[in-house]
Design an enzyme around this catalytic site. Structure first.
Site, PDB file in Angstrom:
ATOM      1  N   GLU A 146       0.833  -1.208   0.000  1.00  0.00           N
ATOM      2  CA  GLU A 146       0.000   0.000   0.000  1.00  0.00           C
ATOM      3  C   GLU A 146       0.867   1.258   0.000  1.00  0.00           C
ATOM      4  O   GLU A 146       0.478   2.295  -0.535  1.00  0.00           O
ATOM      5  CB  GLU A 146      -0.951  -0.008   1.192  1.00  0.00           C
ATOM      6  CG  GLU A 146      -1.907  -1.191   1.253  1.00  0.00           C
ATOM      7  CD  GLU A 146      -2.727  -1.398  -0.017  1.00  0.00           C
ATOM      8  OE1 GLU A 146      -2.937  -0.412  -0.755  1.00  0.00           O
ATOM      9  OE2 GLU A 146      -3.136  -2.541  -0.286  1.00  0.00           O
TER      10      GLU A 146
ATOM     11  N   HIS B 132       1.535   2.228  -3.530  1.00  0.00           N
ATOM     12  CA  HIS B 132       0.405   2.985  -4.067  1.00  0.00           C
ATOM     13  C   HIS B 132       0.464   4.438  -3.598  1.00  0.00           C
ATOM     14  O   HIS B 132       0.270   5.373  -4.379  1.00  0.00           O
ATOM     15  CB  HIS B 132      -0.913   2.374  -3.571  1.00  0.00           C
ATOM     16  CG  HIS B 132      -1.354   1.160  -4.307  1.00  0.00           C
ATOM     17  ND1 HIS B 132      -1.529   1.122  -5.671  1.00  0.00           N
ATOM     18  CD2 HIS B 132      -1.694  -0.081  -3.857  1.00  0.00           C
ATOM     19  CE1 HIS B 132      -1.951  -0.080  -6.033  1.00  0.00           C
ATOM     20  NE2 HIS B 132      -2.059  -0.827  -4.946  1.00  0.00           N
TER      21      HIS B 132
ATOM     22  N   GLU C 140      -0.855  -0.674  -9.657  1.00  0.00           N
ATOM     23  CA  GLU C 140      -0.422  -1.945  -9.074  1.00  0.00           C
ATOM     24  C   GLU C 140       1.053  -2.211  -9.350  1.00  0.00           C
ATOM     25  O   GLU C 140       1.738  -2.845  -8.548  1.00  0.00           O
ATOM     26  CB  GLU C 140      -1.271  -3.098  -9.612  1.00  0.00           C
ATOM     27  CG  GLU C 140      -2.650  -3.194  -9.005  1.00  0.00           C
ATOM     28  CD  GLU C 140      -2.619  -3.340  -7.490  1.00  0.00           C
ATOM     29  OE1 GLU C 140      -1.766  -4.086  -6.968  1.00  0.00           O
ATOM     30  OE2 GLU C 140      -3.451  -2.701  -6.821  1.00  0.00           O
TER      31      GLU C 140
END
Length: 491
Positions: free
Chosen positions: A263, A266, A292
């Site tokens: 995460e 991201h 991704e």
């Protein structure tokens, strides 16, 4: 000239209004998935529906159409021109959906996520089934509104990966699938029944280590935070407020540590967008696949590398219980990269991960094509798990109910994960031509990596389309060979 400048100014103000509604929606989603009391879900769904309807009205307004028509051929501003392109695509797609249907759908999405959580906790697909049936119905309806040339699924893929179609996916997925299953067959006898890393590791200690790694990655805590949720996600409210969530298992630290790194990848994308894109539809990742690729680059090509653990093993052991301090690095690294088919996608090893994605992709296509029914999903899911991975989940919780995506209506999202793997492998191959990636990871100073990703990918947001970024950075189109070679070399 002054008239055009005034028009550009008014257009940017309209985009700013839209961005404010989107921020409110994103903040509401973050709260609903992290802090919202169970009894508040119904009212929150109404709020989400109201905000989304207002945004939808702005995106499909006569005013928006006026700006699109007037500025498309007259503006010389690159950001405005690209924004017009995105707005026109959104206008054309959303204009085809009646406002009331969009409001009903967004309200359904919010309610479905709450019901999915309950169904997952009770491991009872029947609770979620009627909501999923409605979501599938809406997505079929929307795809018909939008139109498509060959496959209904293409209309849904467009929202997540512009330029990628079923034809593209079906040209690369079989090659990747064959390589994965071939490697898996050769390794079937190589894993043990137990993993020495499955041991108690307090949540607070896992969090402390994860925070240290996020700092090394360059995640700006002045513009973000780390919270806990059932299904980990990152969400950008704006580039100065990008939040990460993770999930802790006190008997398996890998879920939280690698989930947080994932995460974090991201979040770095969102935090490093160019300032000139703020309050425009360009101020986000260009596609879910490229998004991704950033999370998987950090998780797989950095976080699961031998160099990463050589550099960070002492730090890890300083946070870990005494048990882990007795495990030699080589043993730790081997156990960390164990290949063993599992029920849960987010817990899967890197080799088998894409098989989870292909399973979901095939079920989604079949649902949209009307070849299967929602009520049959649990049984079909288990059959594909047996065929692809040789394991069968004992419950809906570990099977068909494990992912939140369908509850949010995100049909067409799952292929992005495997695309992200392939993109990441191509980016890594190019990065290694420009500096010694292994030495940088060994150094523990990841700024060369973060800066390279920012310069080549992050800053552009949606100024470039996904396959355009891939071509500009790597000099070629989508090529699964780099990922296949990575797996062959490592395993």
């Amino acid at each position: 000239m002054n008239q055009i400048k005034d028009m550009e100014k008014d257009f940017l103000q309209l985009l700013k209004e839209q961005s404010f509604y989107q921020e409110a929606i994103n903040l509401s989603q973050w709260d609903a998935r992290t802090k919202l009391p169970a009894k508040g879900a119904g009212k929150r769904a109404e709020v989400a529906g109201f905000l989304s309807e207002k945004l939808h009205l702005l995106q499909t307004s006569d005013r928006m159409k006026y700006f699109i028509d007037m500025l498309k051929e007259k503006t010389n501003d690159a950001v405005i021109l690209k924004s017009i392109g995105v707005c026109e695509d959104t206008y054309e797609r959303n204009k085809k959906i009646p406002h009331e249907e969009m409001k009903e759908y967004v309200t359904l999405q919010s309610k479905s996520e709450a019901i999915w959580q309950e169904a997952r906790e009770k491991s009872d697909f029947s609770l979620f089934q009627p909501y999923l049936e409605k979501l599938v119905h809406f997505n079929k309806k929307f795809a018909a509104y939008w139109g498509y040339e060959e496959h209904i699924y293409d209309a849904l893929l467009h929202d997540f990966e512009p330029g990628v179609t079923v034809k593209v996916l079906d040209s690369v997925f079989p090659k990747l699938k064959d390589a994965l299953t071939s490697l898996l067959e050769k390794m079937e006898q190589s894993h043990s029944d137990t993993n020495p890393l499955i041991h108690h590791f307090p949540k607070e200690n896992q969090r402390a280590f994860s925070l240290e790694i996020l700092k090394k990655m360059g995640y700006d805590f002045g513009a973000g935070r780390l919270d806990e949720t059932i299904h980990p996600f990152a969400i950008g409210i704006n580039k100065n407020d990008v939040r990460i969530t993770t999930r802790y298992d006190e008997n398996d630290f890998r879920m939280a540590v690698f989930g947080t790194i994932h995460e974090g990848g991201h979040a770095l994308y969102e935090q490093n967008l160019s300032d000139i894109l703020s309050h425009t539809p360009l101020s986000e990742g260009t596609s879910m696949g490229i998004h991704e690729s950033q999370s998987l680059f950090w998780e797989i090509f950095v976080g699961r590398s031998k160099a990463f653990w050589k550099a960070n093993y002492n730090l890890f052991q300083s946070h870990a219980p005494a048990y882990f301090r007795e495990i030699p690095l080589d043993n730790f690294y081997g156990a960390l990269n164990e290949v063993k088919p599992s029920f849960i996608r987010i817990e899967a090893d890197e080799l088998t991960y894409s098989l989870h994605i292909m399973l979901r992709y095939e079920l989604e296509k079949a649902l949209l094509n009307g070849e299967i029914h929602v009520k049959d999903l649990p049984e079909l899911w288990n059959e594909k798990m047996r065929d692809y991975l040789g394991v069968v989940p004992a419950s809906d919780k570990d099977g068909v109910l494990q992912d939140i995506h369908w509850a949010g209506g995100d049909f067409g999202y799952f292929p992005s994960y495997s695309l992200g793997y392939m993109y990441a492998a191509q980016f890594e191959n190019t990065m290694k031509k420009q500096f010694d990636l292994n030495e940088v990871i060994l150094s523990g100073d990841y700024r060369p990596i973060t800066n390279w990703l920012k310069e080549n990918i992050h800053q552009y947001g949606k100024m470039k389309k996904p396959l355009e970024i891939l071509q500009d950075v790597t000099g070629e189109g989508l090529n699964p060979d780099y990922l296949i070679r990575h797996f062959q070399k490592k395993f």
